[in-house]
Design a protein around this motif. Structure first.
Motif, PDB file in Angstrom:
ATOM      1  N   TRP A   1      -8.972   8.812  -2.114  1.00 28.37           N
ATOM      2  CA  TRP A   1      -9.784   7.657  -2.463  1.00 28.37           C
ATOM      3  C   TRP A   1      -9.231   6.440  -1.750  1.00 28.37           C
ATOM      4  N   HIS A   2     -10.149   5.545  -1.354  1.00 27.83           N
ATOM      5  CA  HIS A   2      -9.671   4.358  -0.655  1.00 27.83           C
ATOM      6  C   HIS A   2     -10.049   3.115  -1.437  1.00 27.83           C
TER       7      HIS A   2
ATOM      8  N   GLU B   1      -9.742  -0.630  -0.621  1.00 27.51           N
ATOM      9  CA  GLU B   1      -9.367  -1.532   0.472  1.00 27.51           C
ATOM     10  C   GLU B   1      -8.390  -0.799   1.388  1.00 27.51           C
ATOM     11  N   GLU B   2      -7.112  -1.209   1.416  1.00 28.20           N
ATOM     12  CA  GLU B   2      -6.196  -0.545   2.352  1.00 28.20           C
ATOM     13  C   GLU B   2      -5.401   0.582   1.709  1.00 28.20           C
TER      14      GLU B   2
ATOM     15  N   SER C   1      -4.767   4.047   0.151  1.00 27.47           N
ATOM     16  CA  SER C   1      -5.417   5.350   0.024  1.00 27.47           C
ATOM     17  C   SER C   1      -4.582   6.223  -0.909  1.00 27.47           C
TER      18      SER C   1
ATOM     19  N   THR D   1       0.835  -1.207   0.000  1.00 24.60           N
ATOM     20  CA  THR D   1       0.000   0.000   0.000  1.00 24.60           C
ATOM     21  C   THR D   1       0.864   1.249   0.000  1.00 24.60           C
TER      22      THR D   1
ATOM     23  N   SER E   1       1.031   4.208  -2.965  1.00 26.75           N
ATOM     24  CA  SER E   1       0.786   5.648  -2.781  1.00 26.75           C
ATOM     25  C   SER E   1       2.028   6.453  -3.123  1.00 26.75           C
TER      26      SER E   1
END
Lengths: 339, 290
Positions: free
Chosen positions: B135-136, B138-139, B141, B6, B10
């Protein structure tokens, strides 16, 4: 090294030949500058700190003139050598020895060594690529200095080192009288060295490379080696300028590595004229004094004026104001000769 | 394991959006360098002018960021066209070093004028409401604005590619970059092609200036502070090569983002080492020619 022989033809006036070898002779502008420097010592005591700044910038501009004006190495990153010299001298004073003259040598050697290493990269290319490479190297070193806080102090700068009296006798005073004379002596030494250098066969080879490197290569000149030598020498001189700055101000900031300083030195050289050594003096004096006065009044309007002046100066006097002063001098001398 | 992914994604979006902003600024500069061999130090100044014009529009006329964007870009392009007709005519005629000094002079004038008009404080432009937040998935963002930025700039990059590769104008431009003399011989008005490209470059820089204030906040010294970064992108990519600039800009920002995340103490150090390596192997850049 082949010696250049010029046979004067009958219809060439002797004056023209003398003019083309004018760099051998000390001209009126030289005398004027040194007279001014000594005058300033005795009569402008209050301005010695500014005078020291002028002298340091002249030394830096001289080093740049050797690279750009005489050898055609287009550098827009000479502040790097200035900054490295300054940090080397300061760190030397802090950790090893506080003797100033050794500090100068250390600053010069450090910058010269860095010039040698980067020269291997910078001198492989010419023109715009060269300019950008020198800018990029400047950015790298500035980044290192900002990040490596344990050694350079980062954005806070490096301070708190002591500088011993020069030759064990003349200590630096609060008003900068000693600093002024000290830097003036170094300038005289550097100027003499640069004059000998540019009037030697080596200096002529450099001008040959600047004007036509292919031709010099065909004449059997090891172009890359010569350029590397002058780039290292130029870097070392810039390092000496930085070392003086570190010693007399007692502070080294990351500003001393900045792109703005590299740009300013180039502007000084442009104002005074390139490839003539005296240009560094004229440009250094005009630029530092004007920017000091104008910045004291209003830094941003000064920037506006400087920008405008820069555009107009390149457009209308690409040779700088140096030739004007020579012409004025020549005019005065001619008048005296004629009845 | 999952958190590594994640964070990684990002960071990738952050790097990508920043890289595209860098690409938009450097695209104009690399073409100017390629076609006219002109190193335009004032190029970042046009991005700055675009940004500040949008700031005025937002503050005084109450426009949103997206409404202010086209107006600010048009104003910057007009200014670029006027300067191209006047000051740059002088700049073309001088030596390489003279050109650099003149464009530095122009940059100083820009900095001083902006400071006189807007003061020395740092500004950022407000994000449109529908793009605020994240925006998310699931995990993961992802910043909405950054994603929007990436999409917009990728579209613009696609447009640039289309214009250069598929249109008549693009063919003339490529001919002028490859061999200006020959291009003139076959009847291409190289000067005019260049003027048009210059104005387009100013407009692209202005788009970056308006949209990128989160990453490159507006301040009077914008024009010099970010110039070195843009120059590095152009040098690594190779003069005149848009593909090189795109790869260099994305590589620069993505590598830099990851490096800063993994070794925060070393800062921008990693990118410079990489840069020194690339330039010592290929002094003319990835896609450059001698």
């Amino acid at each position: 090294m082949a010696v250049l022989k010029v046979t004067p033809s009958k219809d060439t006036p002797k004056r023209d030949i003398a003019a083309s070898f004018g760099s051998h002779r000390l001209g009126l502008s030289d005398a004027l500058v040194w007279a001014l420097a000594i005058f300033a010592y005795f009569f402008l005591g209050a301005y010695h700190q500014l005078g020291t700044q002028v002298i340091i910038m002249i030394i830096l501009a001289l080093s740049l003139d050797l690279a750009i004006g005489y050898s055609g190495i287009e550098s827009l990153g000479h502040a790097v050598f200035f900054g490295i010299g300054a940090y080397a001298a300061a760190l030397f004073a802090l950790n090893v020895l506080s003797e100033p003259l050794t500090g100068l040598v250390v600053g010069g050697l450090a910058a010269g060594a860095f010039g040698f290493v980067t020269g291997l990269l910078v001198l492989r290319v010419r023109g715009l690529t060269q300019v950008i490479l020198t800018i990029a190297i400047g950015a790298v070193v500035l980044q290192v200095a900002t990040t490596w806080k344990s050694v350079t102090g980062g954005d806070d700068g490096l301070a708190g080192y002591q500088v011993a009296p020069i030759l064990g006798r003349y200590s630096f005073d609060l008003y900068g009288h000693t600093a002024y004379l000290y830097s003036l002596c170094v300038l005289a030494f550097v100027f003499a060295l640069a004059r000998i250098l540019v009037n030697s066969p080596f200096g002529y080879v450099l001008r040959g490379i600047r004007d036509n490197d292919q031709r010099m290569r065909m004449l059997g000149v090891p172009v890359a080696a010569r350029l590397l030598l002058i780039y290292s020498i130029s870097a070392a001189i810039a390092g000496v300028a930085g070392a003086i700055s570190a010693q007399v101000t007692g502070l080294v900031a990351t500003d001393s590595l900045s792109f703005l300083l590299s740009g300013n030195v180039l502007i000084m050289l442009l104002i005074g004229g390139m490839g003539r050594l005296t240009g560094a003096f004229i440009g250094g004096i005009i630029f530092v004094i004007f920017s000091d006065r104008a910045a004291a009044i209003d830094p941003f309007n000064w920037l506006f004026m400087l920008g405008g002046l820069l555009i107009l100066a390149v457009r209308f006097t690409p040779q700088g104001v140096g030739p004007w002063i020579d012409r004025m001098g020549g005019y005065l001398l001619d008048r005296r000769r004629k009845p | 394991m999952n958190s590594y992914w994640t964070t990684g994604i990002s960071l990738l979006i952050d790097g990508l959006s920043f890289g595209m902003i860098l690409f938009l600024i450097s695209s104009g500069l690399t073409i100017t360098l390629g076609v006219m061999r002109l190193l335009n130090i004032a190029h970042c100044g046009f991005a700055m002018i675009g940004g500040y014009t949008a700031l005025s529009l937002v503050n005084h006329f109450g426009l949103g960021l997206l409404a202010a964007l086209p107006i600010a870009v048009a104003i910057t392009a007009i200014l670029g066209a006027i300067l191209e007709r006047t000051v740059y005519r002088w700049i073309y005629e001088t030596s390489a070093l003279g050109q650099i000094l003149m464009t530095i002079g122009l940059t100083f004038i820009m900095i001083a004028s902006i400071n006189a008009g807007y003061g020395s404080l740092t500004h950022t432009l407000p994000t449109p409401e529908f793009l605020a937040g994240a925006w998310h998935f699931e995990e993961i963002s992802i910043s909405a604005y950054r994603s929007f930025l990436s999409i917009v700039s990728l579209t613009i990059a696609g447009l640039i590619w289309y214009v250069i590769e598929q249109t008549d104008f693009g063919a003339r431009l490529r001919a002028s970059v490859d061999n200006p003399r020959m291009a003139r011989c076959v009847g291409i008005n190289v000067r005019r092609v260049f003027a048009q490209t210059f104005v387009a470059g100013c407009a692209l820089a202005a788009i970056a200036g308006v949209l990128g204030t989160q990453m490159l906040p507006l301040q009077p010294y914008y024009a010099t502070n970010y110039m070195v970064m843009v120059l590095i992108v152009v040098a690594v990519g190779g003069f005149g090569s848009l593909k090189g600039s795109l790869i260099a800009a994305l590589g620069y920002s993505i590598f830099d983002t990851y490096f800063r995340y993994l070794f925060p103490a070393a800062g921008a150090f990693g990118i410079y080492i990489l840069l020194a390596l690339i330039l010592s192997i290929r002094p003319f850049g990835l896609y450059g020619r001698a």
